[in-house]
Design a protein around this motif. Structure first.
Motif, mmCIF file in Angstrom:
data_model
loop_
_atom_site.group_PDB
_atom_site.id
_atom_site.type_symbol
_atom_site.label_atom_id
_atom_site.label_comp_id
_atom_site.label_asym_id
_atom_site.label_seq_id
_atom_site.Cartn_x
_atom_site.Cartn_y
_atom_site.Cartn_z
ATOM 1 N N TYR A 112 25.458 35.362 -94.575
ATOM 2 C CA TYR A 112 24.786 36.599 -93.967
ATOM 3 C C TYR A 112 25.456 37.935 -94.079
ATOM 4 O O TYR A 112 25.131 39.035 -94.326
ATOM 5 C CB TYR A 112 24.672 36.388 -92.389
ATOM 6 C CG TYR A 112 24.156 37.685 -91.460
ATOM 7 C CD1 TYR A 112 22.617 38.155 -91.741
ATOM 8 C CD2 TYR A 112 25.130 38.296 -90.970
ATOM 9 C CE1 TYR A 112 22.510 39.340 -91.049
ATOM 10 C CE2 TYR A 112 24.857 39.667 -90.326
ATOM 11 C CZ TYR A 112 23.257 40.030 -90.432
ATOM 12 O OH TYR A 112 23.092 40.984 -89.786
ATOM 13 N N ARG A 113 26.999 37.560 -93.879
ATOM 14 C CA ARG A 113 28.165 38.870 -93.816
ATOM 15 C C ARG A 113 27.978 39.225 -95.230
ATOM 16 O O ARG A 113 28.378 40.526 -95.618
ATOM 17 C CB ARG A 113 29.401 38.389 -93.319
ATOM 18 C CG ARG A 113 29.603 38.187 -91.772
ATOM 19 C CD ARG A 113 30.882 38.207 -91.459
ATOM 20 N NE ARG A 113 31.383 36.910 -91.583
ATOM 21 C CZ ARG A 113 31.229 35.625 -90.981
ATOM 22 N NH1 ARG A 113 30.724 35.760 -89.978
ATOM 23 N NH2 ARG A 113 32.037 34.954 -91.404
ATOM 24 N N CYS A 114 27.728 38.530 -96.384
ATOM 25 C CA CYS A 114 27.681 38.813 -97.810
ATOM 26 C C CYS A 114 26.396 39.646 -98.341
ATOM 27 O O CYS A 114 26.643 40.012 -99.387
ATOM 28 C CB CYS A 114 28.366 37.912 -98.666
ATOM 29 S SG CYS A 114 30.192 37.498 -98.041
ATOM 30 N N TYR A 115 25.368 39.052 -97.717
ATOM 31 C CA TYR A 115 24.181 39.247 -98.303
ATOM 32 C C TYR A 115 23.787 40.674 -98.235
ATOM 33 O O TYR A 115 24.127 41.422 -97.264
ATOM 34 C CB TYR A 115 23.010 38.220 -97.817
ATOM 35 C CG TYR A 115 21.578 38.533 -98.432
ATOM 36 C CD1 TYR A 115 21.412 38.528 -99.591
ATOM 37 C CD2 TYR A 115 20.547 39.091 -97.673
ATOM 38 C CE1 TYR A 115 20.179 38.756 -100.476
ATOM 39 C CE2 TYR A 115 19.335 39.321 -98.269
ATOM 40 C CZ TYR A 115 18.974 39.099 -99.404
ATOM 41 O OH TYR A 115 17.991 39.613 -100.177
ATOM 42 N N MET A 116 23.249 41.495 -99.292
ATOM 43 C CA MET A 116 23.039 42.916 -99.351
ATOM 44 C C MET A 116 21.415 43.014 -99.307
ATOM 45 O O MET A 116 20.854 43.245 -100.403
ATOM 46 C CB MET A 116 23.547 43.349 -100.551
ATOM 47 C CG MET A 116 25.149 43.446 -100.463
ATOM 48 S SD MET A 116 26.096 43.834 -102.187
ATOM 49 C CE MET A 116 25.819 45.606 -101.828
ATOM 50 N N ALA A 117 21.008 42.702 -98.050
ATOM 51 C CA ALA A 117 19.472 42.930 -98.008
ATOM 52 C C ALA A 117 18.836 44.058 -98.390
ATOM 53 O O ALA A 117 17.590 44.396 -98.832
ATOM 54 C CB ALA A 117 19.186 42.393 -96.634
ATOM 55 N N ALA A 142 24.615 43.925 -107.323
ATOM 56 C CA ALA A 142 23.145 43.981 -107.082
ATOM 57 C C ALA A 142 22.516 43.110 -108.142
ATOM 58 O O ALA A 142 22.877 43.181 -109.263
ATOM 59 C CB ALA A 142 22.553 45.586 -107.556
ATOM 60 N N PHE A 143 21.721 42.080 -107.680
ATOM 61 C CA PHE A 143 20.991 41.302 -108.745
ATOM 62 C C PHE A 143 20.405 42.394 -109.811
ATOM 63 O O PHE A 143 19.474 42.854 -109.249
ATOM 64 C CB PHE A 143 20.033 40.276 -107.990
ATOM 65 C CG PHE A 143 20.955 39.251 -106.966
ATOM 66 C CD1 PHE A 143 22.120 38.906 -107.343
ATOM 67 C CD2 PHE A 143 20.578 39.045 -105.762
ATOM 68 C CE1 PHE A 143 22.962 37.824 -106.503
ATOM 69 C CE2 PHE A 143 20.940 38.081 -105.025
ATOM 70 C CZ PHE A 143 22.173 37.543 -105.333
ATOM 71 N N GLY A 196 21.384 41.119 -103.290
ATOM 72 C CA GLY A 196 22.857 40.967 -104.062
ATOM 73 C C GLY A 196 23.713 40.458 -103.064
ATOM 74 O O GLY A 196 23.160 40.360 -101.915
ATOM 75 N N VAL A 197 24.945 40.213 -103.494
ATOM 76 C CA VAL A 197 25.979 39.617 -102.844
ATOM 77 C C VAL A 197 27.215 40.479 -102.841
ATOM 78 O O VAL A 197 27.617 41.062 -104.094
ATOM 79 C CB VAL A 197 26.120 38.310 -102.828
ATOM 80 C CG1 VAL A 197 25.024 37.329 -102.432
ATOM 81 C CG2 VAL A 197 26.648 38.204 -104.442
ATOM 82 N N VAL A 239 27.873 45.959 -110.482
ATOM 83 C CA VAL A 239 28.685 46.772 -109.455
ATOM 84 C C VAL A 239 27.901 47.855 -108.770
ATOM 85 O O VAL A 239 27.841 48.696 -109.482
ATOM 86 C CB VAL A 239 30.099 46.886 -109.766
ATOM 87 C CG1 VAL A 239 30.770 47.393 -108.419
ATOM 88 C CG2 VAL A 239 30.650 45.669 -110.210
ATOM 89 N N VAL A 240 27.452 47.866 -107.449
ATOM 90 C CA VAL A 240 26.984 48.757 -106.644
ATOM 91 C C VAL A 240 27.746 49.062 -105.485
ATOM 92 O O VAL A 240 27.262 50.221 -104.877
ATOM 93 C CB VAL A 240 25.474 48.559 -106.349
ATOM 94 C CG1 VAL A 240 24.604 48.531 -107.691
ATOM 95 C CG2 VAL A 240 25.404 47.459 -105.529
#
Length: 108
Positions: A15-20, A79-80, A26-27, A60-61
């Motif tokens: 959760y802390r790493c997911y970039m919703a 970012a995926f 992304g992660v 990388v974003v």
């Protein structure tokens, strides 16, 4: 292409790493390696309780440098890219209602 490894041991860390907030997800990957914005990378992700890793490509974003004032760990947000929906869908399914939480993350 640089490759990063990330092993999420539990859902709280995922959760802390997911970039919703990213359109395709992304992660955030904790690392002391230096990257430039827009750098293409591959990420090998092991999700909690997964037997196999997933590989995704992206760019990388987000950059959190060493010693950031907010006390977050150094690292980069990836970012995926197009075609990475399978990994993003797995993460969304694992996190479920946690995605609605107001707990802080490493990025936003």
């Amino acid at each position: 292409m640089q490759e990063l490894l990330v092993d999420f041991e539990d859902l709280d860390e995922l959760y802390r790493c997911y970039m919703a907030f990213l359109r395709q997800g992304g992660v955030f990957v904790k690392t002391n390696l230096r990257f430039e914005m827009g750098t293409a990378v591959a990420v090998r992700v092991t999700l909690p309780d997964a037997l196999e890793e997933d590989v995704a490509s992206g760019k990388v974003v987000w950059i959190t440098p060493q010693g950031a004032q907010n006390a977050n760990p150094p690292g980069v947000g990836i970012a995926f890219g197009d075609g990475q929906e399978v990994l993003n869908d797995k993460i969304v399914k694992l996190l479920g209602t946690q995605l609605n939480s107001d707990k802080p993350t490493y990025t936003m």
